[in-house]
Design an enzyme around this catalytic site. Sequence first.
Site, mmCIF file in Angstrom:
data_model
loop_
_atom_site.group_PDB
_atom_site.id
_atom_site.type_symbol
_atom_site.label_atom_id
_atom_site.label_comp_id
_atom_site.label_asym_id
_atom_site.label_seq_id
_atom_site.Cartn_x
_atom_site.Cartn_y
_atom_site.Cartn_z
ATOM 1 N N HIS A 1 3.562 12.038 -39.164
ATOM 2 C CA HIS A 1 3.417 13.327 -39.828
ATOM 3 C C HIS A 1 4.553 13.562 -40.823
ATOM 4 O O HIS A 1 5.729 13.373 -40.515
ATOM 5 C CB HIS A 1 3.391 14.474 -38.812
ATOM 6 C CG HIS A 1 3.029 15.779 -39.443
ATOM 7 N ND1 HIS A 1 1.728 16.101 -39.761
ATOM 8 C CD2 HIS A 1 3.783 16.832 -39.857
ATOM 9 C CE1 HIS A 1 1.697 17.293 -40.328
ATOM 10 N NE2 HIS A 1 2.941 17.757 -40.409
ATOM 11 N N ASP B 1 0.332 10.900 -35.387
ATOM 12 C CA ASP B 1 0.412 12.300 -35.794
ATOM 13 C C ASP B 1 -0.497 13.118 -34.900
ATOM 14 O O ASP B 1 -1.682 12.777 -34.717
ATOM 15 C CB ASP B 1 -0.020 12.422 -37.265
ATOM 16 C CG ASP B 1 0.040 13.847 -37.809
ATOM 17 O OD1 ASP B 1 0.530 14.746 -37.100
ATOM 18 O OD2 ASP B 1 -0.410 14.055 -38.947
ATOM 19 N N SER C 1 -0.109 19.305 -44.527
ATOM 20 C CA SER C 1 0.212 19.928 -43.243
ATOM 21 C C SER C 1 -0.270 21.385 -43.210
ATOM 22 O O SER C 1 -1.467 21.645 -43.415
ATOM 23 C CB SER C 1 1.708 19.818 -42.963
ATOM 24 O OG SER C 1 2.003 20.157 -41.638
#
Length: 408
Positions: free
Chosen positions: A378, A348, A191
């Site tokens: 995610h 995501d 991320s």
Amino acid sequence: MRATSAVLTALTALSAYYVYSPLPSTVSEPWKLMLLDATFRCAQDLSNLAHYFGFSHHLRVLNFVSSYFDKLDPVSSEHLKVTDTVFDGVEVRIFEPKRGFDKNLKKAIVYIHGGGWALGSARMRSYDSLCRKISEDVNAVVVSIEYRLVPDVHFPEQLNDALAATKYFLLPEVLAEYSIDPLRIAVSGDSAGGNLAAAVCQQLALDSSVTTKVKLQALIYPVLQVLDFNTPSYQQNMDMPILSRFVMIKFWLDYLNGSHSFAHSMLVNNHTSLDLSETISLRELLNWNSLLPPSFKKNYKPVLQSQGTDKIISEVPALLDLRASPLIAKKESLQLLPKTYILTCEHDVLRDDGTMYAKRLEEAGVDVTHDHYEDGFHGCMLFATWPTYFSVGARTRDGYVKWLNENL
């Protein structure tokens, strides 16, 4: 009695309304994801309430709530030595396997945690557990970086921390101290940590003073650009757990030290409109019509404004900084990067960031492995153990570890 029943019924209905959100049937274990998302939203709502009443910054409250019962001391085991130390002023947690080294030099992985540049910690249970798993299964030393967070610091300080700690670790005398093979080092992150990992690799590749070169980079659902919030995945997954489009925009503004008042303008790409000459050439570098496969583009259309809000760029100049958006690096820089692994998830908002980066790297001649999970969401890799176990979490983690084993 009737009043009690009515109150219970109302509370049950309210709870169900709060928890329920329509999810695609293809997402992994949707009801479990709804419950997880409701827990996160509850923490966010409480932190926003504390911020509203002036108790503390909402991100500081959220980080405190999420980590109060979750931060772990460095605990070694029969197979793993775990220590906390400092690399060039930056705190790190080091995981060292005790098996199979003897006189052999060790593999190493620098890991950078996610959390929107504002949340998370190398000491959190989820990241401690993940790095233990990586270290044991790959039989490699893992250096997990504890960089400073928003709101205490903003861009580029998070990157500076990650880069400083990595460069320190790559010094020949430090590698010798940990018996590391200088030809078998990877940089990885998830991320926002994937954003920092990608930026660190780009900076290292351009830095002639760094004599030890990274062999691999591995990016887990990375966030890689701040110029287009209407890629197909941003449009398709705008309200998906665990990361909605609006929340991602606010994370960006907090990271780049911009006002949240710009969020709605950025939502429709007013910050990269056609009348802003500074952004036109950069937008060409992430032209998703040419970088994404038809299965990702579907019937979505680009959102291009003829007139925008130049005030956003003037007040937040970091929006155009390639250190913040590694996806917009020039081809000449991308050609210098190491063999790459990129993991993306269908559900995501960041799916297309990773996919476009994989395509741009391939066009630059870099060897790329792109793993895409149709039922993934995610952050799913962190949910691979009880009590927040998702099958896709275990599969993404195991696939990532398998690639590291085969390539490092």
